[in-house]
Enzyme design. Structure first.
Site, PDB file in Angstrom:
ATOM      1  N   ASN A  69     -31.436  44.048  51.905  1.00  0.00           N
ATOM      2  CA  ASN A  69     -32.373  43.394  52.937  1.00  0.00           C
ATOM      3  C   ASN A  69     -32.630  44.836  53.794  1.00  0.00           C
ATOM      4  O   ASN A  69     -31.897  45.762  54.047  1.00  0.00           O
ATOM      5  CB  ASN A  69     -31.804  42.541  53.626  1.00  0.00           C
ATOM      6  CG  ASN A  69     -30.747  42.805  54.836  1.00  0.00           C
ATOM      7  OD1 ASN A  69     -31.092  43.187  56.041  1.00  0.00           O
ATOM      8  ND2 ASN A  69     -29.559  43.043  54.825  1.00  0.00           N
ATOM      9  N   LEU A  73     -33.119  43.817  62.315  1.00  0.00           N
ATOM     10  CA  LEU A  73     -32.421  43.216  63.517  1.00  0.00           C
ATOM     11  C   LEU A  73     -33.585  42.102  64.153  1.00  0.00           C
ATOM     12  O   LEU A  73     -33.809  42.251  65.269  1.00  0.00           O
ATOM     13  CB  LEU A  73     -31.937  43.865  64.541  1.00  0.00           C
ATOM     14  CG  LEU A  73     -30.816  44.745  63.909  1.00  0.00           C
ATOM     15  CD1 LEU A  73     -30.390  45.748  64.831  1.00  0.00           C
ATOM     16  CD2 LEU A  73     -29.668  44.015  63.684  1.00  0.00           C
ATOM     17  N   CYS A 131     -25.355  48.261  61.475  1.00  0.00           N
ATOM     18  CA  CYS A 131     -26.654  47.897  60.799  1.00  0.00           C
ATOM     19  C   CYS A 131     -27.515  49.180  60.320  1.00  0.00           C
ATOM     20  O   CYS A 131     -27.824  50.272  60.791  1.00  0.00           O
ATOM     21  CB  CYS A 131     -27.715  47.357  61.712  1.00  0.00           C
ATOM     22  SG  CYS A 131     -29.259  47.076  61.027  1.00  0.00           S
ATOM     23  N   ILE A 192     -17.172  44.511  55.441  1.00  0.00           N
ATOM     24  CA  ILE A 192     -17.900  45.405  55.472  1.00  0.00           C
ATOM     25  C   ILE A 192     -19.501  44.864  55.713  1.00  0.00           C
ATOM     26  O   ILE A 192     -19.629  43.965  55.412  1.00  0.00           O
ATOM     27  CB  ILE A 192     -18.150  46.504  54.349  1.00  0.00           C
ATOM     28  CG1 ILE A 192     -18.671  45.665  53.141  1.00  0.00           C
ATOM     29  CG2 ILE A 192     -16.747  47.061  54.073  1.00  0.00           C
ATOM     30  CD1 ILE A 192     -18.716  46.497  51.605  1.00  0.00           C
ATOM     31  N   ASN A 193     -20.210  45.598  56.342  1.00  0.00           N
ATOM     32  CA  ASN A 193     -21.560  45.516  56.479  1.00  0.00           C
ATOM     33  C   ASN A 193     -22.361  45.892  54.948  1.00  0.00           C
ATOM     34  O   ASN A 193     -21.558  46.342  54.105  1.00  0.00           O
ATOM     35  CB  ASN A 193     -22.166  46.226  57.678  1.00  0.00           C
ATOM     36  CG  ASN A 193     -23.493  45.665  58.196  1.00  0.00           C
ATOM     37  OD1 ASN A 193     -24.399  45.218  57.612  1.00  0.00           O
ATOM     38  ND2 ASN A 193     -23.844  45.319  59.269  1.00  0.00           N
ATOM     39  N   THR A 194     -23.532  45.967  55.206  1.00  0.00           N
ATOM     40  CA  THR A 194     -24.153  46.301  53.756  1.00  0.00           C
ATOM     41  C   THR A 194     -24.053  47.868  53.254  1.00  0.00           C
ATOM     42  O   THR A 194     -23.968  48.538  54.329  1.00  0.00           O
ATOM     43  CB  THR A 194     -25.741  45.676  53.677  1.00  0.00           C
ATOM     44  OG1 THR A 194     -26.329  46.390  54.897  1.00  0.00           O
ATOM     45  CG2 THR A 194     -25.625  44.389  53.841  1.00  0.00           C
ATOM     46  N   GLY A 245     -19.845  40.198  49.451  1.00  0.00           N
ATOM     47  CA  GLY A 245     -20.097  39.794  48.227  1.00  0.00           C
ATOM     48  C   GLY A 245     -18.909  38.428  48.035  1.00  0.00           C
ATOM     49  O   GLY A 245     -18.887  38.122  46.777  1.00  0.00           O
TER      50      GLY A 245
HETATM   51  C1  SIN Z   1     -30.884  43.645  59.630  1.00  0.00           C
HETATM   52  O1  SIN Z   1     -31.263  42.924  60.363  1.00  0.00           O
HETATM   53  O2  SIN Z   1     -31.372  44.644  59.284  1.00  0.00           O
HETATM   54  C2  SIN Z   1     -29.455  43.482  58.906  1.00  0.00           C
HETATM   55  C3  SIN Z   1     -28.239  43.411  59.924  1.00  0.00           C
HETATM   56  C4  SIN Z   1     -27.203  44.116  59.719  1.00  0.00           C
HETATM   57  O3  SIN Z   1     -27.197  44.722  58.356  1.00  0.00           O
HETATM   58  O4  SIN Z   1     -26.332  44.529  60.508  1.00  0.00           O
END
Ligand code: SIN
Length: 303
Positions: A69, A73, A131, A192-194, A245
């Site tokens: 994604n 934000l 992010c 974790i975040n992505t 996950g």
């Molecule tokens: C996003 O809005 O791009 C995702 C938020 C994030 O990964 O912290």
């Protein structure tokens, strides 16, 4: 009868299941599907000082056993969250909610956290310094111990509620970042975040995402998240919220054995809006199978 209750940074929860920020809106959207009061809590859509339209589309791409994604934000801004989203939520959710906050400067984080801290519905502040989809902010605060500590200290100086710092996996030494947050006064860590990734459109020979890169989530990242929860549990003594996950009751228990006090469920909500409800229904049976009487007793139990 098994006991699913846990205590996260001093606040009791009926169970450790928390839909992750960005996958559950402001909660009331899911209240048409099931009673969201079944959840431990949920983390609401990442909120910034000003409203944001987010990144250009396409913002989503599929990956093997996961997704990318690059939302950027998108949110209505903290003033609209307080004036419109929280009152709407109040009608359908009767537990403390986790407020997820992002920013582009230390002042942004301070401003937004200070306002949300005053809201009676807010139980925890989850401060997103991770992010990967925005420039001049977001993850850039979470990749160095010094800036992670600075944001933590600044937010702690203006708030009274538990502050949970949300960390990025896109670093070489996650333990050092978590320790810096703990030294800065953080009450908890979520991770974790992505993971940063990208895909190409073969016909166009161009990136699939308009922002070129995005954050990867979904079952494929679970072992990475588990490894980082394990490492951070060894490095800090504040509670950890594990995510990345998670899509089954078994994953929840694995995360808790690695060191998580509570567990967030993200991408799974986008595949199936009932994902968290199903996990909650499965938990007692899986606990019985594994001879677990009380979830709070297994936190870090694999160490
Ligand atoms: C996003 O809005 O791009 C995702 C938020 C994030 O990964 O912290």
């Amino acid at each position: 009868m098994v006991n699913t209750s846990v205590t996260l940074c001093g606040l009791p929860m009926d169970n450790p299941i928390i839909p992750a920020s960005g996958t559950f809106g402001f909660g009331y959207e899911f209240a048409d599907w099931y009673d969201i009061n079944l959840l431990g809590t949920f983390s609401f859509k990442g909120t910034t000082r000003e409203p944001r339209y987010g990144n250009p589309t396409p913002r989503i791409a599929e990956t093997a056993s996961g997704m990318l994604n690059s939302v950027g934000l998108q949110n209505p801004g903290v003033h609209a969250v307080i004036a419109e989203e929280l009152p709407r939520l109040k009608k359908v959710f009767h537990k403390p909610v986790m407020a997820n906050v992002s920013g582009f400067s230390e002042e942004d984080y301070v401003y937004t956290c200070q306002l949300l801290d005053k809201e009676p519905q807010v139980g925890w502040l989850e401060v997103n310094i991770s992010c990967p989809n925005v420039h001049n902010g977001g993850m850039s605060f979470g990749t160095l111990p010094e800036s992670a500590m600075a944001i933590t200290k600044a937010v702690k100086a203006v708030t009274t509620k538990p502050v949970i710092m949300k960390l990025s996996p896109n670093v070489t030494d996650i333990a050092s970042i978590a320790k810096a947050c703990e030294e800065g006064g953080a009450d908890g860590i979520s991770l974790i975040n992505t993971l940063m990734g990208m895909r190409l459109d073969l016909k166009k020979r161009k990136p699939l995402l308009a922002n070129v890169t995005g954050g990867m989530s979904g079952p494929a990242v679970f072992p990475v998240a588990l490894r980082m929860v394990w490492q951070v549990y060894n490095a800090v003594s504040i509670p950890i919220v594990g995510l990345g996950g998670v899509s089954s009751a078994e994953d929840v228990i694995e995360m808790m054995l690695a060191g998580a006090t509570a567990v967030q469920v993200g991408a799974a909500n986008l595949v199936d809006p009932y994902a968290c409800k199903t996990i909650l229904e499965d938990l007692p049976r899986v606990m019985e199978q594994l001879k677990i009487d009380s979830l709070s007793e297994i936190i870090g139990g694999a160490h």
